[in-house]
Design a protein around this motif. Structure first.
Motif, PDB file in Angstrom:
ATOM      1  N   ASP A  46       0.946  -1.233  -0.122  1.00 36.52           N
ATOM      2  CA  ASP A  46      -0.040  -0.134   0.197  1.00 36.52           C
ATOM      3  C   ASP A  46       0.901   1.326  -0.229  1.00 36.52           C
ATOM      4  N   LEU A  47       2.081   1.214   0.662  1.00 35.12           N
ATOM      5  CA  LEU A  47       3.137   2.456   0.701  1.00 35.12           C
ATOM      6  C   LEU A  47       3.298   2.528  -0.732  1.00 35.12           C
ATOM      7  N   MET A  48       3.903   1.581  -1.514  1.00 34.95           N
ATOM      8  CA  MET A  48       4.096   1.857  -2.783  1.00 34.95           C
ATOM      9  C   MET A  48       3.075   2.131  -4.058  1.00 34.95           C
ATOM     10  N   LEU A  49       1.725   1.847  -3.584  1.00 33.25           N
ATOM     11  CA  LEU A  49       0.698   1.996  -4.265  1.00 33.25           C
ATOM     12  C   LEU A  49      -0.080   3.321  -3.780  1.00 33.25           C
ATOM     13  N   GLU A  50       0.778   3.876  -2.895  1.00 32.34           N
ATOM     14  CA  GLU A  50      -0.098   5.330  -2.287  1.00 32.34           C
ATOM     15  C   GLU A  50      -1.247   5.209  -1.936  1.00 32.34           C
ATOM     16  N   GLN A  51      -1.637   4.018  -1.423  1.00 31.83           N
ATOM     17  CA  GLN A  51      -3.068   3.986  -0.690  1.00 31.83           C
ATOM     18  C   GLN A  51      -2.733   3.989   0.783  1.00 31.83           C
ATOM     19  N   PRO A  52      -3.994   4.171   1.184  1.00 29.23           N
ATOM     20  CA  PRO A  52      -4.037   4.520   2.847  1.00 29.23           C
ATOM     21  C   PRO A  52      -3.639   3.228   3.288  1.00 29.23           C
ATOM     22  N   ILE A  53      -2.791   3.197   4.574  1.00 31.45           N
ATOM     23  CA  ILE A  53      -2.278   2.255   5.274  1.00 31.45           C
ATOM     24  C   ILE A  53      -2.863   1.848   6.554  1.00 31.45           C
ATOM     25  N   GLU A  54      -3.105   0.633   6.734  1.00 32.84           N
ATOM     26  CA  GLU A  54      -3.958   0.065   7.734  1.00 32.84           C
ATOM     27  C   GLU A  54      -3.084  -0.672   8.951  1.00 32.84           C
ATOM     28  N   ASP A  55      -2.808  -1.647   8.572  1.00 30.67           N
ATOM     29  CA  ASP A  55      -2.103  -2.803   9.270  1.00 30.67           C
ATOM     30  C   ASP A  55      -0.603  -2.489   9.483  1.00 30.67           C
ATOM     31  N   VAL A  56      -0.033  -2.815  10.572  1.00 31.69           N
ATOM     32  CA  VAL A  56       1.439  -2.863  10.290  1.00 31.69           C
ATOM     33  C   VAL A  56       1.826  -4.223  10.663  1.00 31.69           C
ATOM     34  N   ASP A  57       2.471  -4.797   9.468  1.00 35.70           N
ATOM     35  CA  ASP A  57       2.872  -6.316   9.986  1.00 35.70           C
ATOM     36  C   ASP A  57       4.457  -6.561   9.960  1.00 35.70           C
ATOM     37  N   VAL A  58       4.778  -7.097  10.916  1.00 36.50           N
ATOM     38  CA  VAL A  58       6.445  -7.052  11.064  1.00 36.50           C
ATOM     39  C   VAL A  58       6.739  -8.685  11.049  1.00 36.50           C
ATOM     40  N   VAL A  59       8.024  -8.921  10.273  1.00 38.34           N
ATOM     41  CA  VAL A  59       8.592 -10.043  10.526  1.00 38.34           C
ATOM     42  C   VAL A  59       9.863 -10.004  11.301  1.00 38.34           C
ATOM     43  N   VAL A  60      10.212 -10.711  12.275  1.00 42.51           N
ATOM     44  CA  VAL A  60      11.379 -10.748  12.940  1.00 42.51           C
ATOM     45  C   VAL A  60      12.101 -11.964  12.407  1.00 42.51           C
ATOM     46  N   GLU A  61      13.358 -11.680  12.113  1.00 40.55           N
ATOM     47  CA  GLU A  61      14.313 -13.041  11.811  1.00 40.55           C
ATOM     48  C   GLU A  61      14.787 -13.585  13.066  1.00 40.55           C
ATOM     49  N   GLY A  62      14.053 -14.610  13.659  1.00 36.73           N
ATOM     50  CA  GLY A  62      14.508 -15.147  14.886  1.00 36.73           C
ATOM     51  C   GLY A  62      13.033 -15.183  15.761  1.00 36.73           C
ATOM     52  N   ASP A  63      13.114 -14.959  16.956  1.00 40.66           N
ATOM     53  CA  ASP A  63      11.972 -15.242  18.041  1.00 40.66           C
ATOM     54  C   ASP A  63      10.869 -14.110  17.894  1.00 40.66           C
ATOM     55  N   GLY A  64       9.918 -14.109  17.110  1.00 42.61           N
ATOM     56  CA  GLY A  64       9.134 -12.878  17.197  1.00 42.61           C
ATOM     57  C   GLY A  64       8.455 -12.706  18.494  1.00 42.61           C
ATOM     58  N   ILE A  65       7.960 -13.922  19.298  1.00 47.58           N
ATOM     59  CA  ILE A  65       7.317 -13.550  20.418  1.00 47.58           C
ATOM     60  C   ILE A  65       8.212 -12.636  21.405  1.00 47.58           C
ATOM     61  N   ALA A  66       9.583 -13.203  21.720  1.00 49.91           N
ATOM     62  CA  ALA A  66      10.497 -12.675  22.532  1.00 49.91           C
ATOM     63  C   ALA A  66      10.697 -11.053  22.090  1.00 49.91           C
ATOM     64  N   PHE A  67      10.685 -10.933  20.962  1.00 51.22           N
ATOM     65  CA  PHE A  67      10.798  -9.564  20.329  1.00 51.22           C
ATOM     66  C   PHE A  67       9.565  -8.742  20.606  1.00 51.22           C
ATOM     67  N   ALA A  68       8.292  -9.358  20.183  1.00 52.79           N
ATOM     68  CA  ALA A  68       7.113  -8.510  20.759  1.00 52.79           C
ATOM     69  C   ALA A  68       7.160  -8.163  22.357  1.00 52.79           C
ATOM     70  N   SER A  69       7.274  -9.051  23.145  1.00 55.45           N
ATOM     71  CA  SER A  69       7.300  -8.831  24.463  1.00 55.45           C
ATOM     72  C   SER A  69       8.191  -8.025  24.961  1.00 55.45           C
ATOM     73  N   TYR A  70       9.650  -7.872  24.505  1.00 62.11           N
ATOM     74  CA  TYR A  70      10.283  -6.799  24.542  1.00 62.11           C
ATOM     75  C   TYR A  70       9.780  -5.361  24.356  1.00 62.11           C
TER      76      TYR A  70
END
Ligand code: CTP
Length: 434
Positions: A46-70
């Motif tokens: 949506d950023l590239m298409l200049e559309q309104p942005i709604e969700d923020v999706d993040v990918v962590v290379e590693g333990d996403g849960i540990a990252f999110a709790s931190y």
């Protein structure tokens, strides 16, 4: 190796301060924990298409849960964890959500059993996705912040306005992607690539959608019907014969197409005037899609789509009731304000909007929209307690009296509680209730 491109300026210009700060905070947290973090998928598309942005999706290379709790404890956010999927949701106080996924470090044992080989996990994560336009990622770690990573030609396809799958088994693996291809091509005005279109046909030929659970089809249909203008998508579905797969009697007619256009105009009118009045937008289009099908067929379709009981009642019975009611109003017109009120008051917003879209009679449309804008909220100011306090014995007569008060109010009378009480007493006296 992916193609890369610096899009930091785009981030700066297209996002508000809040989201920009969020992205750099995510990057900083990644730096601290020593993991690579990326914003991915719909956000980047949506950023590239200049559309309104709604969700923020993040990918962590590693333990996403540990990252999110931190991250959540550092920034005082709430956290939902889904251990089974190695994902988490970070929820800010104001409701903003960040979905965090783990790009699993996948280890492949070599034939000699040891040592194991580690694969570039962000690439593996992106390779599992549906369309090239959904496979873009932007690095958020400080050193590489703003670097767009394109493994599968997503940037080119955004430019060329094309929906393309990444691998040939995509639709077989997940047939809901057939609906998603149609949804995205309709939403962005993209075409579906030639190979991709052929793979959709192949998947349909081998019965991929036939075997799909009703719940999953329903969820996709709701999304398509919830889009700004679902008509082109519905036409594309018919071109592929998707409606026939759902139920052999389903057939897109000119009448349905015209009705979709009418629904579009009605919803645009409504949403402009009543932005705060929320209703399930998809439901109005769904009713339009099934308009005219007899009860038995409608129930078969609803059952195929595994509609929850309540929704089934609402969408099938209410739709048929709405169809009958609008015909009754058209036939009886002109009718009194009171009659319109009592004929319409028990219908939900989506049914009223459906009726407005259905009628071609301008006066009837005016009467319904007048009901919607001015009369729907009319209620007596007094209640049962007040009737009791003036000595009227409780019973069904309370409803009669309160309804009579509404009738009066519809003519612009009885504007205060005192006037209503006076009216109630007079009515009770006349009818020997007190
Ligand atoms: N995805 C997929 N196959 C599916 C559903 C989703 O590969 N059947 C992937 C897509 O690549 C997508 C990501 O999962 O980028 C998230 O999907 P979704 O939550 O549907 O988000 P969006 O792609 O942003 O769709 P929308 O804009 O309609 O919310």
């Amino acid at each position: 190796k992916p193609r890369t491109k610096y899009v930091g300026n785009r981030l700066k210009h297209r996002l508000d301060q809040r989201v920009r700060t969020l992205l750099s905070d995510i990057g900083n947290a990644g730096d601290t924990l020593g993991v690579e973090v990326f914003v991915v998928g719909g956000f980047v598309r949506d950023l590239m298409l200049e559309q309104p942005i709604e969700d923020v999706d993040v990918v962590v290379e590693g333990d996403g849960i540990a990252f999110a709790s931190y991250f959540a404890s550092l920034h005082h956010c709430r956290l939902h964890q889904h251990r089974k999927f190695n994902t988490a949701v970070i929820i800010f106080e104001d409701g903003l959500k960040v979905d965090v996924a783990s790009a699993r470090l996948e280890y492949y044992a070599t034939p000699a059993a040891l040592p194991v080989v580690e694969n570039s996990s962000i690439k593996m994560d992106l390779a599992r996705r549906d369309f090239t336009i959904n496979t873009l990622a932007i690095s958020l770690n400080t050193e590489t912040f703003g670097t767009l990573i394109d493994y599968f030609g997503g940037v080119r396809d955004v430019k060329d306005k094309i929906v393309r799958i990444i691998h040939n088994l995509s639709f077989i693996e997940d047939p809901t992607r057939i609906f998603r291809a149609i949804k995205f091509s309709n939403r962005f005005g993209f075409r579906i690539g030639k190979v991709t279109a052929n793979l959709i046909k192949n998947a349909l030929n081998v019965g991929a959608v036939k075997n799909l659970s009703g719940l999953r089809v329903l969820s996709e249909l709701k999304q398509i019907f919830g889009e700004e203008n679902p008509l082109p998508a519905v036409q594309t579905m018919a071109d592929y014969g998707l409606d026939k797969v759902i139920h052999h009697d389903l057939k897109l007619t000119d009448t349905t197409c015209a009705l979709f256009e009418s629904v579009g105009k009605t919803l645009a009118w409504h949403d402009l005037l009543y932005a705060d009045d929320v209703y399930p937008r998809w439901a109005v289009y769904f009713m339009a899609w099934l308009h005219g099908y007899p009860f038995a067929v409608s129930i078969q379709i609803a059952d195929r789509l595994m509609f929850p009981v309540k929704e089934k009642e609402r969408l099938i019975e209410q739709r048929i009731k709405s169809e009958h009611r609008i015909r009754l109003i058209e036939k009886s017109y002109p009718v009194s304000t009171q009659q319109i009120y009592w004929w319409l008051i028990h219908f939900k917003t989506e049914c009223l909007l459906f009726m407005l879209a259905l009628t071609k009679n301008e006066s009837v449309r005016k009467a319904i929209s007048h009901f919607y804008t001015h009369q729907r909220k009319i209620k007596p100011l007094i209640g049962g307690k007040d009737l009791k306090s003036v000595g009227i014995k409780p019973g069904p007569v309370y409803t009669t009296i309160l309804n009579k008060i509404i009738d009066e109010k519809l003519d612009g009378k009885l504007n205060t509680m005192e006037e209503e009480i006076k009216f109630a007493k007079h009515y009770a006296f006349e009818n020997k209730l007190i």
